[in-house]
Write a protein that holds these residues in place. Structure first.
Motif, PDB file in Angstrom:
ATOM      1  N   ALA A  36       0.831  -1.205   0.000  1.00  0.00           N
ATOM      2  CA  ALA A  36       0.000   0.000   0.000  1.00  0.00           C
ATOM      3  C   ALA A  36       0.865   1.254   0.000  1.00  0.00           C
ATOM      4  CB  ALA A  36      -0.931  -0.019   1.211  1.00  0.00           C
ATOM      5  N   VAL A  37       1.885   1.258   0.837  1.00  0.00           N
ATOM      6  CA  VAL A  37       2.787   2.410   0.907  1.00  0.00           C
ATOM      7  C   VAL A  37       3.462   2.634  -0.445  1.00  0.00           C
ATOM      8  CG1 VAL A  37       4.939   3.241   1.928  1.00  0.00           C
ATOM      9  CG2 VAL A  37       3.161   2.259   3.388  1.00  0.00           C
ATOM     10  N   ALA A  38       3.925   1.549  -1.065  1.00  0.00           N
ATOM     11  CA  ALA A  38       4.583   1.667  -2.372  1.00  0.00           C
ATOM     12  C   ALA A  38       3.635   2.213  -3.430  1.00  0.00           C
ATOM     13  CB  ALA A  38       5.131   0.310  -2.797  1.00  0.00           C
ATOM     14  N   ALA A  39       2.342   1.974  -3.245  1.00  0.00           N
ATOM     15  CA  ALA A  39       1.336   2.490  -4.177  1.00  0.00           C
ATOM     16  C   ALA A  39       0.920   3.913  -3.838  1.00  0.00           C
ATOM     17  CB  ALA A  39       0.113   1.572  -4.172  1.00  0.00           C
ATOM     18  N   GLY A  40       1.531   4.491  -2.786  1.00  0.00           N
ATOM     19  CA  GLY A  40       1.225   5.865  -2.414  1.00  0.00           C
ATOM     20  C   GLY A  40      -0.065   6.033  -1.652  1.00  0.00           C
ATOM     21  N   LYS A  41      -0.514   4.959  -0.983  1.00  0.00           N
ATOM     22  CA  LYS A  41      -1.790   5.006  -0.271  1.00  0.00           C
ATOM     23  C   LYS A  41      -1.575   4.940   1.236  1.00  0.00           C
ATOM     24  CE  LYS A  41      -4.022   2.610  -4.131  1.00  0.00           C
ATOM     25  NZ  LYS A  41      -4.542   3.845  -4.749  1.00  0.00           N
ATOM     26  N   ASP A  42      -2.408   5.658   1.985  1.00  0.00           N
ATOM     27  CA  ASP A  42      -2.453   5.479   3.428  1.00  0.00           C
ATOM     28  C   ASP A  42      -2.906   4.058   3.733  1.00  0.00           C
ATOM     29  OD1 ASP A  42      -1.757   8.148   3.758  1.00  0.00           O
ATOM     30  OD2 ASP A  42      -3.807   8.815   4.158  1.00  0.00           O
ATOM     31  N   VAL A  43      -2.497   3.541   4.894  1.00  0.00           N
ATOM     32  CA  VAL A  43      -2.885   2.183   5.256  1.00  0.00           C
ATOM     33  C   VAL A  43      -3.283   2.148   6.720  1.00  0.00           C
ATOM     34  CG1 VAL A  43      -0.468   1.543   5.708  1.00  0.00           C
ATOM     35  CG2 VAL A  43      -2.158  -0.242   5.311  1.00  0.00           C
ATOM     36  N   PHE A  44      -4.396   1.472   6.992  1.00  0.00           N
ATOM     37  CA  PHE A  44      -4.865   1.244   8.366  1.00  0.00           C
ATOM     38  C   PHE A  44      -4.960  -0.254   8.541  1.00  0.00           C
ATOM     39  CE2 PHE A  44      -7.710   0.773  11.913  1.00  0.00           C
ATOM     40  CZ  PHE A  44      -7.435   1.856  12.727  1.00  0.00           C
ATOM     41  N   SER A  45      -4.275  -0.784   9.558  1.00  0.00           N
ATOM     42  CA  SER A  45      -4.138  -2.225   9.717  1.00  0.00           C
ATOM     43  C   SER A  45      -4.850  -2.724  10.960  1.00  0.00           C
ATOM     44  CB  SER A  45      -2.647  -2.586   9.806  1.00  0.00           C
ATOM     45  OG  SER A  45      -2.478  -3.971   9.995  1.00  0.00           O
ATOM     46  N   GLU A  46      -5.322  -3.963  10.874  1.00  0.00           N
ATOM     47  CA  GLU A  46      -5.718  -4.651  12.101  1.00  0.00           C
ATOM     48  C   GLU A  46      -4.463  -4.843  12.946  1.00  0.00           C
ATOM     49  OE1 GLU A  46      -7.414  -6.245  14.479  1.00  0.00           O
ATOM     50  OE2 GLU A  46      -9.129  -5.070  13.831  1.00  0.00           O
ATOM     51  N   LYS A  47      -4.669  -5.080  14.243  1.00  0.00           N
ATOM     52  CA  LYS A  47      -3.525  -5.271  15.123  1.00  0.00           C
ATOM     53  C   LYS A  47      -3.013  -6.711  14.996  1.00  0.00           C
ATOM     54  CE  LYS A  47      -6.299  -7.751  17.707  1.00  0.00           C
ATOM     55  NZ  LYS A  47      -6.101  -9.213  17.789  1.00  0.00           N
ATOM     56  N   PRO A  48      -1.710  -6.913  15.295  1.00  0.00           N
ATOM     57  CA  PRO A  48      -0.685  -5.900  15.534  1.00  0.00           C
ATOM     58  C   PRO A  48      -0.222  -5.278  14.224  1.00  0.00           C
ATOM     59  CG  PRO A  48       0.314  -8.069  15.593  1.00  0.00           C
ATOM     60  CD  PRO A  48      -1.181  -8.290  15.415  1.00  0.00           C
ATOM     61  N   LEU A  49       0.562  -4.211  14.341  1.00  0.00           N
ATOM     62  CA  LEU A  49       1.021  -3.505  13.143  1.00  0.00           C
ATOM     63  C   LEU A  49       1.775  -4.444  12.204  1.00  0.00           C
ATOM     64  CD1 LEU A  49       1.301  -0.836  11.630  1.00  0.00           C
ATOM     65  CD2 LEU A  49       3.298  -0.317  13.043  1.00  0.00           C
ATOM     66  N   ALA A  50       2.540  -5.364  12.763  1.00  0.00           N
ATOM     67  CA  ALA A  50       3.246  -6.395  12.003  1.00  0.00           C
ATOM     68  C   ALA A  50       3.531  -7.544  12.955  1.00  0.00           C
ATOM     69  CB  ALA A  50       4.538  -5.848  11.405  1.00  0.00           C
ATOM     70  N   ALA A  51       3.981  -8.666  12.397  1.00  0.00           N
ATOM     71  CA  ALA A  51       4.265  -9.830  13.235  1.00  0.00           C
ATOM     72  C   ALA A  51       5.512  -9.624  14.083  1.00  0.00           C
ATOM     73  CB  ALA A  51       4.403 -11.082  12.376  1.00  0.00           C
ATOM     74  N   THR A  52       6.402  -8.731  13.640  1.00  0.00           N
ATOM     75  CA  THR A  52       7.620  -8.435  14.395  1.00  0.00           C
ATOM     76  C   THR A  52       7.853  -6.931  14.423  1.00  0.00           C
ATOM     77  OG1 THR A  52       9.142  -8.491  12.496  1.00  0.00           O
ATOM     78  CG2 THR A  52       8.636 -10.605  13.578  1.00  0.00           C
TER      79      THR A  52
ATOM     80  N   ALA B  26       6.667   4.404   5.012  1.00  0.00           N
ATOM     81  CA  ALA B  26       5.562   5.365   4.976  1.00  0.00           C
ATOM     82  C   ALA B  26       6.080   6.798   5.103  1.00  0.00           C
ATOM     83  CB  ALA B  26       4.563   5.053   6.087  1.00  0.00           C
ATOM     84  N   ALA B  27       7.053   6.998   6.000  1.00  0.00           N
ATOM     85  CA  ALA B  27       7.621   8.340   6.168  1.00  0.00           C
ATOM     86  C   ALA B  27       8.299   8.795   4.886  1.00  0.00           C
ATOM     87  CB  ALA B  27       8.604   8.341   7.334  1.00  0.00           C
ATOM     88  N   ALA B  28       9.032   7.878   4.239  1.00  0.00           N
ATOM     89  CA  ALA B  28       9.720   8.229   2.997  1.00  0.00           C
ATOM     90  C   ALA B  28       8.736   8.534   1.871  1.00  0.00           C
ATOM     91  CB  ALA B  28      10.662   7.097   2.593  1.00  0.00           C
ATOM     92  N   ALA B  29       7.595   7.837   1.865  1.00  0.00           N
ATOM     93  CA  ALA B  29       6.604   8.014   0.801  1.00  0.00           C
ATOM     94  C   ALA B  29       5.623   9.144   1.099  1.00  0.00           C
ATOM     95  CB  ALA B  29       5.830   6.710   0.590  1.00  0.00           C
ATOM     96  N   GLY B  30       5.634   9.663   2.315  1.00  0.00           N
ATOM     97  CA  GLY B  30       4.711  10.737   2.679  1.00  0.00           C
ATOM     98  C   GLY B  30       3.283  10.282   2.866  1.00  0.00           C
ATOM     99  N   VAL B  31       3.100   9.009   3.255  1.00  0.00           N
ATOM    100  CA  VAL B  31       1.757   8.497   3.542  1.00  0.00           C
ATOM    101  C   VAL B  31       1.662   8.148   5.019  1.00  0.00           C
ATOM    102  CG1 VAL B  31       1.449   7.644   1.203  1.00  0.00           C
ATOM    103  CG2 VAL B  31       2.365   6.112   2.945  1.00  0.00           C
ATOM    104  N   ARG B  32       0.451   7.931   5.478  1.00  0.00           N
ATOM    105  CA  ARG B  32       0.213   7.713   6.907  1.00  0.00           C
ATOM    106  C   ARG B  32      -0.114   6.259   7.202  1.00  0.00           C
ATOM    107  NH1 ARG B  32      -4.197  11.519   9.077  1.00  0.00           N
ATOM    108  NH2 ARG B  32      -5.360  10.524   7.403  1.00  0.00           N
ATOM    109  N   VAL B  33       0.203   5.861   8.437  1.00  0.00           N
ATOM    110  CA  VAL B  33      -0.082   4.513   8.910  1.00  0.00           C
ATOM    111  C   VAL B  33      -0.930   4.600  10.169  1.00  0.00           C
ATOM    112  CG1 VAL B  33       0.901   2.369   9.820  1.00  0.00           C
ATOM    113  CG2 VAL B  33       2.055   3.576   7.954  1.00  0.00           C
ATOM    114  N   GLY B  34      -2.025   3.836  10.188  1.00  0.00           N
ATOM    115  CA  GLY B  34      -2.852   3.708  11.378  1.00  0.00           C
ATOM    116  C   GLY B  34      -3.025   2.249  11.722  1.00  0.00           C
ATOM    117  N   CYS B  35      -3.478   1.984  12.935  1.00  0.00           N
ATOM    118  CA  CYS B  35      -3.577   0.590  13.361  1.00  0.00           C
ATOM    119  C   CYS B  35      -4.578   0.444  14.497  1.00  0.00           C
ATOM    120  CB  CYS B  35      -2.205   0.089  13.820  1.00  0.00           C
ATOM    121  SG  CYS B  35      -2.101  -1.691  14.130  1.00  0.00           S
ATOM    122  N   ALA B  36      -5.335  -0.669  14.429  1.00  0.00           N
ATOM    123  CA  ALA B  36      -6.182  -1.057  15.548  1.00  0.00           C
ATOM    124  C   ALA B  36      -5.274  -1.475  16.722  1.00  0.00           C
ATOM    125  CB  ALA B  36      -7.083  -2.215  15.115  1.00  0.00           C
TER     126      ALA B  36
END
Length: 362
Positions: free
Chosen positions: A85-101, A112-122
């Motif tokens: 999603a970030v590579a496609a230039g889109k904001d992304v909101f994820s179910e928890k956890p943000l990642a497995a590690t 996301a910071a490099a691409a200028g998009v935002r990340v949200g998470c449950a």
């Protein structure tokens, strides 16, 4: 109010229906596309929504209509989908956890910071009236300076009811990584970020038996700790005791209690949006119920997505990536402490999320 934010969902499993209910309720969100590795499941999930396109993951990422990718895949796939999603230039909101590690989560935030998009998470349950009313009580000084807290989740395990519970017992799962985000996010919301942890953990069974669905009776392997306990030291000086377990029948203890110099709070289940907040003052005889005074009312899964979409540019969302990364770091540090037998310093931090005023949802 502006145009609705267009949502593309990747992952149409069990939790999707709850998000769909919220998206349908809120005029600020509009579902335009879904994707799943099982296209039949995706079609069935939006059978009543003829206007929603069923696409491949690659097609959804390339779709210019999609403003935010809602990532509802299993934890092991969270980072992969978020990075797409970030590579496609889109904001992304994820179910928890943000990642497995934590390493993968950090990669997502850097990209996301490099691409200028935002990340949200449950989890976004902490934005409801339960946790937010408790937070307001603390901020208003009803218990004085917070000193300690307890957070307890005790269940026999999700294999009893979930038809495909494998991921709960694979890396990225277990009671801590699965349910811990609700409790630790609530503790950080109430008491602020964590600086140090001391933990212990155990794994009682090598296999679990699925109790429902077409796979009922099938045994699945367990490769994670199924009982985790520890102490979290907050930057404020308060200390929280945490118990997350898939190895007990139940508990009568409050889900979360916060104790201060002048009183104690019983905080409702952080896996739910609402519930009674109880206050026992040092000078009082009985517990009293605090009326709901903060948080989104009648909220459901996805209110954090709406809050994320409505957050002005340049401000960290309440259910933002920095908070989710800190919570994951706390959990990984707790497991590291449990396995090493020593206290572990939590290297990340975050701002205590902004409070939510009492806001009725449409």
């Amino acid at each position: 109010m502006g145009q609705p934010v267009n949502i593309g969902v990747v992952g149409c499993g069990v939790i999707f229906a709850q998000y769909l209910q919220t998206i349908d309720r809120l005029p600020g969100l509009r579902l335009v596309a879904v994707a799943d590795q099982d296209l039949g499941r995706a079609r069935e999930a939006v059978r009543s929504h003829a206007e929603v396109d069923v696409l491949s993951v690659a097609e959804l990422m390339a779709d210019p209509r999609v403003d935010v990718v809602l990532n509802l895949t299993i934890p092991a796939a969270h980072a992969e989908i978020a990075l797409l999603a970030v590579a496609a230039g889109k904001d992304v909101f994820s179910e928890k956890p943000l990642a497995a590690t934590g390493e993968d989560a950090a990669r997502v935030l850097r990209a996301a910071a490099a691409a200028g998009v935002r990340v949200g998470c449950a989890p976004d349950t902490v934005l409801g009236t339960g946790t937010q009313t408790a937070r307001k009580a603390i901020d208003d000084g009803l218990i004085g300076r917070p000193i300690s807290a307890t957070a307890i989740m005790m269940t026999p395990g999700h294999e009893r009811w979930h038809p495909n519970p494998d991921f709960y017992y694979a890396p990225g799962g277990g009671p801590l990584l699965d349910m811990g985000p609700y409790y630790i996010t609530s503790l950080v919301t109430l008491l602020g970020p964590v600086t140090t942890v001391v933990g212990a953990a155990s794994r009682t069974r090598a296999k679990r038996t699925i109790g429902s669905g077409p796979r009922g009776g099938e045994e699945i392997p367990v490769s994670v700790d199924t009982h985790v306990t520890g102490v979290l030291v907050h930057a404020s000086g308060a200390m929280s005791t945490l118990v997350m377990s898939f190895d007990g029948a139940a508990t009568r203890a409050p889900n979360i209690e916060v104790h201060g110099e002048r009183g104690s709070l019983a905080v409702p289940d952080p896996n739910h949006f609402d519930g009674p907040v109880l206050l026992k003052r040092v000078t009082g005889e009985d517990w009293e119920t605090i009326p709901a005074g903060a948080g989104y009312t009648e909220a459901g899964r996805g209110v954090g997505l709406a809050d994320f979409a409505a957050t002005p540019a340049g401000r960290e969302p309440r259910a933002g990536g920095a908070l989710a990364y800190h919570v994951l770091d706390v959990m990984e540090s707790l497991l590291s402490s449990a396995h090493s037998g020593t206290a572990v310093t939590v290297t990340s931090t975050c701002e205590r999320p902004e409070p939510v005023a009492l806001i009725p949802l449409g």
